[in-house]
Write a protein that holds these residues in place. Structure first.
Motif, mmCIF file in Angstrom:
data_model
loop_
_atom_site.group_PDB
_atom_site.id
_atom_site.type_symbol
_atom_site.label_atom_id
_atom_site.label_comp_id
_atom_site.label_asym_id
_atom_site.label_seq_id
_atom_site.Cartn_x
_atom_site.Cartn_y
_atom_site.Cartn_z
ATOM 1 N N LYS A 36 0.850 -1.189 0.000
ATOM 2 C CA LYS A 36 0.000 0.000 0.000
ATOM 3 C C LYS A 36 0.883 1.236 0.000
ATOM 4 O O LYS A 36 1.998 1.229 0.511
ATOM 5 C CB LYS A 36 -0.970 -0.006 1.178
ATOM 6 N N LYS A 37 0.344 2.284 -0.603
ATOM 7 C CA LYS A 37 1.077 3.541 -0.712
ATOM 8 C C LYS A 37 0.313 4.598 0.070
ATOM 9 O O LYS A 37 -0.892 4.744 -0.086
ATOM 10 C CB LYS A 37 1.217 3.941 -2.175
ATOM 11 N N GLU A 38 1.023 5.289 0.935
ATOM 12 C CA GLU A 38 0.459 6.391 1.699
ATOM 13 C C GLU A 38 1.404 7.571 1.554
ATOM 14 O O GLU A 38 2.576 7.474 1.928
ATOM 15 C CB GLU A 38 0.300 6.021 3.167
ATOM 16 N N GLU A 39 0.888 8.655 1.012
ATOM 17 C CA GLU A 39 1.682 9.851 0.738
ATOM 18 C C GLU A 39 2.919 9.470 -0.061
ATOM 19 O O GLU A 39 2.814 8.977 -1.156
ATOM 20 C CB GLU A 39 1.998 10.577 2.046
ATOM 21 N N THR A 42 5.815 3.688 0.611
ATOM 22 C CA THR A 42 5.177 2.439 0.220
ATOM 23 C C THR A 42 5.430 1.435 1.329
ATOM 24 O O THR A 42 6.555 1.312 1.836
ATOM 25 C CB THR A 42 5.754 1.913 -1.106
ATOM 26 N N TRP A 43 4.384 0.718 1.710
ATOM 27 C CA TRP A 43 4.443 -0.233 2.817
ATOM 28 C C TRP A 43 4.175 -1.637 2.292
ATOM 29 O O TRP A 43 3.312 -1.836 1.440
ATOM 30 C CB TRP A 43 3.413 0.130 3.871
ATOM 31 N N TYR A 52 3.248 -4.156 8.647
ATOM 32 C CA TYR A 52 3.663 -3.414 7.464
ATOM 33 C C TYR A 52 5.053 -2.833 7.701
ATOM 34 O O TYR A 52 5.352 -2.336 8.791
ATOM 35 C CB TYR A 52 2.693 -2.267 7.164
ATOM 36 N N ASP A 54 8.143 -0.294 5.895
ATOM 37 C CA ASP A 54 8.505 0.693 4.884
ATOM 38 C C ASP A 54 9.462 0.004 3.916
ATOM 39 O O ASP A 54 10.498 -0.534 4.335
ATOM 40 C CB ASP A 54 9.180 1.888 5.569
#
Length: 105
Positions: A36-39, A42-43, A52, A54
């Protein structure tokens, strides 16, 4: 993050679902089961820990790392077996529970 997208490890190698990776800080090895990508980060979710990580701190594992993980798993199974055997050996089977007291003289 879509399954078609990939992330990269700290050396720029691609990480996709199913890739075996190693978290460099703790040497935890596992397969990526979600990305998943947040800001701007990517995790990657690892199957072994269900945590999760980094992807900037992950390294795509070599076959050597996978073999090391398998050896650790086998070693842990052996340790658990030995502990069980030791526990069984320490169990006292015939305990004399005679509670009578005899006084002297």
């Amino acid at each position: 993050m879509e399954a078609s997208q990939t992330a990269t490890d700290l050396y720029g190698k691609p990480i996709t679902l199913g890739t075996t990776v190693k978290y460099v800080s703790t040497r935890t090895v596992g397969k990526v089961i979600d990305l998943k990508k947040e800001e701007d980060k990517t995790w990657a979710l690892l199957d072994k820990t269900r945590l999760y990580y980094d992807t900037r701190y992950l390294e795509v594992a070599t076959s050597e790392a996978s073999e090391e993980e398998e050896m650790t798993k086998v070693d842990m199974e052996e340790v658990e077996k030995k502990i069980k055997e030791m526990e069984d050996a320490l169990k006292v089977k015939d305990i004399n529970l005679d509670m009578s007291c005899e006084g002297g003289g």
